[in-house]
Design an enzyme around this catalytic site. Structure first.
Site, short mmCIF file in Angstrom:
data_model
loop_
_atom_site.label_atom_id
_atom_site.label_comp_id
_atom_site.label_asym_id
_atom_site.label_seq_id
_atom_site.Cartn_x
_atom_site.Cartn_y
_atom_site.Cartn_z
N HIS A 66 0.83 -1.21 0.00
CA HIS A 66 0.00 0.00 0.00
C HIS A 66 0.86 1.26 0.00
CE1 HIS A 66 0.58 0.81 4.39
NE2 HIS A 66 0.57 -0.51 4.52
N ASP A 68 -0.54 4.31 0.95
CA ASP A 68 -1.05 5.27 1.93
C ASP A 68 -0.33 5.10 3.26
OD1 ASP A 68 -2.30 2.74 2.15
OD2 ASP A 68 -3.94 3.58 3.33
N ASP A 99 6.33 1.59 7.25
CA ASP A 99 4.99 1.07 6.92
C ASP A 99 4.37 1.91 5.85
OD1 ASP A 99 2.57 -0.17 6.90
OD2 ASP A 99 1.95 0.47 8.89
N GLU A 133 -5.15 1.01 2.70
CA GLU A 133 -4.94 -0.11 3.61
C GLU A 133 -5.09 0.38 5.04
OE1 GLU A 133 -3.23 -3.11 6.18
OE2 GLU A 133 -2.50 -1.08 5.99
N GLU A 134 -4.61 1.59 5.29
CA GLU A 134 -4.58 2.12 6.66
C GLU A 134 -5.95 2.67 7.09
OE1 GLU A 134 -2.24 1.44 8.43
OE2 GLU A 134 -0.30 1.59 7.42
N GLU A 162 4.22 -5.98 4.57
CA GLU A 162 3.98 -5.27 5.83
C GLU A 162 5.16 -5.48 6.79
OE1 GLU A 162 1.73 -3.21 6.59
OE2 GLU A 162 0.09 -3.56 5.19
N HIS A 348 3.39 3.65 12.80
CA HIS A 348 2.24 4.46 13.28
C HIS A 348 2.62 5.39 14.43
CE1 HIS A 348 -1.11 1.72 11.43
NE2 HIS A 348 0.01 1.65 10.75
ZN LIG Z 1 1.05 -1.18 6.46
#
Ligand SMILES: [Zn+2]
Length: 375
Positions: A66, A68, A99, A133-134, A162, A348
């Site tokens: 992903h 995003d 990520d 995805e997030e 991931e 994150h």
């Molecule tokens: Zn991810």
């Protein structure tokens, strides 16, 4: 021409693609993959961008990822601008570095190098990338897979990039993920004056025994690959704000992370059983976020473990811990799914970062893996 994994990661970090925005990350990837001979199909729905790239025929392998990222959160707490990549003492800082813009860049470099060395490789090589995805994922992989399912696409092997590693790059491969099931129980009472409890039914008091039982319940013991199924209450509330009223209901909101030892039905049956056993009047709403999946392919695990060992000289652990990923949607078209990317220690968080050497090593692991898968 950006020709190393660090520079590509930096380029992608500098695009603030907060979910579900893509803002041109995929345009860049598509132009590079086209140059390698991939055929591109774009599936753009509303605010979300997705694309499938494919090349060759025969046994298929797919990279899933992903573009995003999650929001940077409290920008004041970052030591650097989250969207201005900076290398400080061999560590690259920026939102998405781990990520998973770093892993996507490693996939790209690995793909380009592999194809340059092996232009006539066997098999079918695919990429599937989303920009949602997030977020809630409504217009992301979930939707693309429905289209691919309709046209009877079949993928033999899939690698999700991931961040899986815990301490060192190469220490952890995931070969499955737990399922996620949420529920809301509404326990019905009878509202009344708090001074006359015999005339009402207090849903809080009535639920205490049930809450005690369900939070202590042992759902299963897990197995070699999965942790025991876990139940967590994340919210309890009533409609009451005054100190002289017994409320009319109690809402209990919870989530299960469950192993393949359970089914949605088996969990629902036990929750209903415990509610009835405690004589509660209730309604319940369920929401299934993800079914568990598990890949038992020795070929895929051994091939990836070997590629990791060649570069890092360590043997990865094989686990299924952590949250859900887009891998769950791939189960509909892919026989075997495995996850392996960068370290997950800062994802994150503020000051998300990646060791520069990890980026280079990951691209080499992916490249070795491609040579073993396709030759
Ligand atoms: Zn991810």
């Amino acid at each position: 021409m950006l020709n190393n994994v660090l520079n590509i990661t930096k380029k992608l970090i500098s695009i603030p693609s907060i979910t579900p925005e893509d803002l041109g990350c995929q345009k860049f990837l598509i132009s590079r993959l086209k140059k390698c001979g991939f055929f591109i199909e774009e599936f753009n729905f509303k605010d979300t961008k997705n694309f499938l790239a494919s090349k060759g025929t025969g046994r298929s392998f797919l990279f899933l990822g992903h573009t995003d990222v999650v929001s940077p959160g409290d920008i004041k707490k970052w030591n650097t601008d989250p969207f201005v990549p900076q290398v400080i003492e061999n560590v690259l800082y920026g939102r998405g570095s781990s990520d998973m813009k770093g892993a996507i860049s490693a996939m790209l470099i690995a793909t380009e190098r592999f194809l340059k060395k092996n232009p006539y490789h066997l098999g079918r090589f695919l990429w599937l990338i989303t920009s949602d995805e997030e977020g809630n994922g409504t217009n992301g992989i979930r939707k693309v897979i429905k289209i691919l399912e309709k046209r009877k696409e079949k993928i033999n092997f899939c690698l999700v990039g991931e961040p899986t590693n815990e301490m060192l790059l190469g220490d952890c491969i995931k070969n499955g993920r737990r399922g996620s099931l949420s529920g809301k129980i509404n326990v019905e009472g009878i509202q009344g004056h708090i001074a006359y409890p015999t005339l009402s039914k207090n849903p809080i008091h009535m639920s205490l025994k049930f809450l005690n039982e369900i939070t202590k319940y042992v759902w299963d013991y897990g197995n070699d690959f999965f942790l025991p199924t876990q139940f967590q209450i994340y919210n309890i509330f009533t409609n009451n704000f005054s100190n002289n009223i017994i409320p009319s209901f109690l809402q209990i909101e919870f989530n299960f992370r469950f192993s393949p030892l359970q089914t949605v039905q088996s969990l629902q049956n036990i929750v209903n059983f415990l509610l009835k056993k405690n004589n509660l009047q209730y309604t319940i709403q369920w929401k299934l976020h993800a079914k568990p999946f598990f890949s038992s392919s020795k070929f895929l695990i051994n091939t990836l473990s070997k590629s990791i060992y060649q570069i890092m000289k360590i043997k990865p652990r094989i686990t299924t811990t952590g949250g859900t990923s887009d891998g769950r949607f791939l189960t509909k078209i892919s026989d075997e799914i495995i996850e392996f990317g960068l370290k997950n220690t800062t994802i994150h968080q503020v000051n998300e970062c990646v060791h520069v050497v990890d980026l280079k090593n990951l691209s080499q692991i992916y490249e070795n893996f491609l040579s073993l898968i396709f030759l």
